[in-house]
Design an enzyme around this catalytic site. Structure first.
Site, PDB file in Angstrom:
ATOM      1  N   ARG A  62       0.835  -1.197   0.000  1.00 35.41           N
ATOM      2  CA  ARG A  62       0.000   0.000   0.000  1.00 35.41           C
ATOM      3  C   ARG A  62       0.870   1.247   0.000  1.00 35.41           C
ATOM      4  NH1 ARG A  62      -4.711  -0.069   4.351  1.00 35.41           N
ATOM      5  NH2 ARG A  62      -4.608  -2.261   3.736  1.00 35.41           N
TER       6      ARG A  62
ATOM      7  N   SER B 269      -8.215   0.085   0.549  1.00 37.99           N
ATOM      8  CA  SER B 269      -8.944  -0.251   1.777  1.00 37.99           C
ATOM      9  C   SER B 269      -9.590   1.006   2.367  1.00 37.99           C
ATOM     10  CB  SER B 269      -8.004  -0.939   2.768  1.00 37.99           C
ATOM     11  OG  SER B 269      -8.712  -1.448   3.867  1.00 37.99           O
ATOM     12  N   HIS B 270      -9.270   1.330   3.621  1.00 39.99           N
ATOM     13  CA  HIS B 270      -9.887   2.477   4.290  1.00 39.99           C
ATOM     14  C   HIS B 270      -8.965   3.690   4.321  1.00 39.99           C
ATOM     15  CE1 HIS B 270      -7.530   0.312   7.279  1.00 39.99           C
ATOM     16  NE2 HIS B 270      -7.365   1.470   7.894  1.00 39.99           N
TER      17      HIS B 270
ATOM     18  N   LYS C 266      -4.039  -6.411  -2.176  1.00 39.25           N
ATOM     19  CA  LYS C 266      -4.206  -7.514  -1.235  1.00 39.25           C
ATOM     20  C   LYS C 266      -4.150  -8.803  -2.044  1.00 39.25           C
ATOM     21  CE  LYS C 266      -7.059  -4.932   2.060  1.00 39.25           C
ATOM     22  NZ  LYS C 266      -8.381  -4.834   2.733  1.00 39.25           N
TER      23      LYS C 266
ATOM     24  N   ASP D 267     -16.420  -0.136   4.977  1.00 43.14           N
ATOM     25  CA  ASP D 267     -15.241   0.651   4.631  1.00 43.14           C
ATOM     26  C   ASP D 267     -15.090   0.700   3.116  1.00 43.14           C
ATOM     27  OD1 ASP D 267     -14.302  -1.926   4.148  1.00 43.14           O
ATOM     28  OD2 ASP D 267     -12.309  -1.526   4.943  1.00 43.14           O
TER      29      ASP D 267
ATOM     30  N   ASP E 272     -13.426  -0.846   0.852  1.00 42.01           N
ATOM     31  CA  ASP E 272     -13.425  -2.039   0.000  1.00 42.01           C
ATOM     32  C   ASP E 272     -14.317  -3.151   0.535  1.00 42.01           C
ATOM     33  OD1 ASP E 272     -11.647  -2.650   2.125  1.00 42.01           O
ATOM     34  OD2 ASP E 272     -10.488  -4.024   0.881  1.00 42.01           O
TER      35      ASP E 272
ATOM     36  N   ASP F 147     -14.629  -4.878   3.384  1.00 40.53           N
ATOM     37  CA  ASP F 147     -14.255  -6.006   4.244  1.00 40.53           C
ATOM     38  C   ASP F 147     -14.319  -5.665   5.732  1.00 40.53           C
ATOM     39  OD1 ASP F 147     -11.962  -4.462   4.524  1.00 40.53           O
ATOM     40  OD2 ASP F 147     -10.600  -5.931   3.622  1.00 40.53           O
ATOM     41  N   ARG F 148     -14.786  -4.425   6.056  1.00 45.23           N
ATOM     42  CA  ARG F 148     -14.958  -4.054   7.457  1.00 45.23           C
ATOM     43  C   ARG F 148     -16.363  -3.496   7.668  1.00 45.23           C
ATOM     44  NH1 ARG F 148     -10.950  -0.556  10.222  1.00 45.23           N
ATOM     45  NH2 ARG F 148     -11.271   0.897   8.526  1.00 45.23           N
TER      46      ARG F 148
ATOM     47  N   HIS G 136     -13.219  -6.075  10.950  1.00 48.17           N
ATOM     48  CA  HIS G 136     -13.005  -7.273  10.131  1.00 48.17           C
ATOM     49  C   HIS G 136     -13.670  -8.449  10.847  1.00 48.17           C
ATOM     50  CE1 HIS G 136     -10.046  -5.918   7.120  1.00 48.17           C
ATOM     51  NE2 HIS G 136      -9.521  -5.170   8.057  1.00 48.17           N
TER      52      HIS G 136
END
Length: 469
Positions: free
Chosen positions: A18, A106-107, A116, A242, A244, A246-247, A329
């Site tokens: 990232r 992501s966030h 990822k 979030d 993407d 996943d949270r 998560h």
């Protein structure tokens, strides 16, 4: 022409790759990741790699460069397009891919992006990411060849599989959803169309500038719109994702936030009703209430290290059907595939809410009331952060303190507990504390400040950090 590429070392992180687009992360990096990762897959005897991307403005170009690198390593690439990270995980699992790469920041803020990865059905992280960087620098890749690519729309299959595990019957819940203009918005319309009840989506248009608010549901300020909408509509709950997908973030019918460990209490009770005695994993930042409630429900609580890749690996090792982190998560291996999927966790939570005799706020209010800080992060040099934790741990052992050193130091006292750990992804230390009352929480924060002072560091800003939980 011989391939060789050096990454900015700051982008090779513990759980993923990232960086800041145009500064530490470029399309040349994306190509090199494809070239090196494709070589790893090839040397493991594989050929098929699934690739997806999130809604950031830089994602399509990075995805195209990544695919080019994979093809140059002989891979057959299944391009699933725009969507949440868990949809890519689902594709990798159901398409029997040998590897998978998601282009996502992501966030992180809008100018970040990253990757990822999965190798086979396992997360690709830690030393494997560092080795990928070494391979690229040394030009240690398979001979250039020409693979293939094909577009593969997995959305309908993914949505159908999510809906297959909804177990709330026909009760008509009123739900407000906020994907925060993130990638979950690409599939949310189809998901809610298959659920009973009344559903309102706010900030549903995928927009990598994130015009409404930053897509991180662990920050209460980012939930203000959702809270207002839940209260205005008299909804049963609100769901946030979030960037993407996943949270997970949850707001109850009164507009009060359920934190990650409180969400896990409800999910763990439900899983343990069907699987008594099962191991349930939570990270070291989780409330003691969660571990106590898992045990009370007949489960075996296991405290583990923070980090989605580390949690997934521990789940596979222990056979745990459920795991979760304070960050939102949530990982289901009960009827699901063991990866973190906020849309799936939301579907399961809606099923629980639909079967409850009372409102979600009642379940939240019934949990023990404690005083806690949020996750406090403060700067500490990369070269110093792990040494500070080692120094603190040594002093605590000498003092005879009750310490869990699974991930940093988590110290149990008569007042409650406090945590100090080094971030695996940033030059920061992370602190958290939880106590039975305000005075106890103040004593725990003083203990953290004292330990930091002994290691030559200023204490984090604790002002305004006491909150009910």
């Amino acid at each position: 022409m011989r391939f060789s590429h050096r990454f900015d070392p700051s982008i090779l992180r513990e759980y993923d790759i990232r960086g800041i687009v145009g500064q530490t992360l470029t399309e040349a990096d994306a190509f090199a990741i494809g070239r090196a990762f494709g070589s790893i897959v090839a040397r493991a005897g594989g050929k098929r790699v699934a690739v997806g991307y999130d809604g950031r403005l830089s994602s399509p170009a990075l995805e195209a460069a990544l695919v080019e690198g994979l093809i140059a390593s002989g891979m057959a690439v299944a391009r699933i397009g725009l969507g949440p990270t868990p949809m890519l995980y689902f594709a990798a699992t159901t398409l029997a891919a040998d590897g998978a790469v998601m282009v996502t920041g992501s966030h992180n803020p809008a100018d970040y992006n990253g990757f990822k990865m999965m190798l086979g059905k396992k997360p690709f992280f830690g030393q494997a990411i560092r080795a990928l960087g070494d391979m690229a620098a040394a030009g240690d890749v398979v001979p250039e060849s020409t693979g293939s690519e094909a577009q593969q729309d997995i959305r309908a299959a993914y949505i159908a599989r999510l809906l297959a595990d909804y177990d709330g019957g026909d009760r008509a819940l009123a739900v407000v959803w906020d994907p925060g203009n993130g990638a979950a918005g690409a599939v949310l319309d189809q998901l809610v169309a298959g659920l009973p009840g009344t559903h309102t989506i706010i900030n549903g248009t995928v927009d990598g500038r994130f015009p409404a608010h930053h897509p991180d549901p662990t920050v209460p300020a980012n939930l203000r719109q959702l809270i207002a909408a839940v209260r205005e509509k008299g909804a049963d709950l609100g769901v946030a994702f979030d960037g993407d997908g996943d949270r997970l973030g949850i707001v109850d019918d009164q507009g009060e936030i359920l934190f990650g460990d409180q969400i896990m209490v409800l999910l763990a009770r439900d899983v343990l009703a069907a699987r008594p005695g099962a191991t349930i994993i939570a990270d070291v930042k989780a409330s003691q209430v969660l571990f106590d409630e898992i045990a009370r429900a007949g489960g075996k609580p296991l405290m583990w290290k923070t980090g989605h890749s580390l949690i997934k690996a521990k789940m596979a090792e222990t056979g745990a059907p459920l795991a979760g982190e304070m960050s939102g998560h949530i990982f289901f291996a009960d009827r699901w595939y063991g990866f973190d999927d906020a849309l799936y966790a939301a579907v399961r939570l809606l099923g629980i809410a639909a079967r409850m005799s009372g409102p979600l706020s009642g379940a939240r209010a019934a949990l023990p009331a404690l005083r806690a800080t949020p996750e406090l992060r403060f700067d500490c040099a990369e070269s110093r952060k792990f040494a500070v934790i080692a120094e603190v741990a040594a002093r605590l052992r000498d003092a005879g303190a009750r310490v869990n050193d699974t991930d940093g130091v988590r110290v149990q006292t008569e007042d409650g507990w406090w945590l100090l750990r080094a971030s695996n992804t940033q030059a920061v230390l992370v602190a958290r504390a939880e106590a039975k009352d305000e005075a106890g929480l103040d004593r725990l924060k003083a203990a953290i400040a004292d330990q930091l002072a002994q290691s030559g560091l200023a204490a984090p800003d604790f002002s305004g950090s006491n909150a009910g939980h």
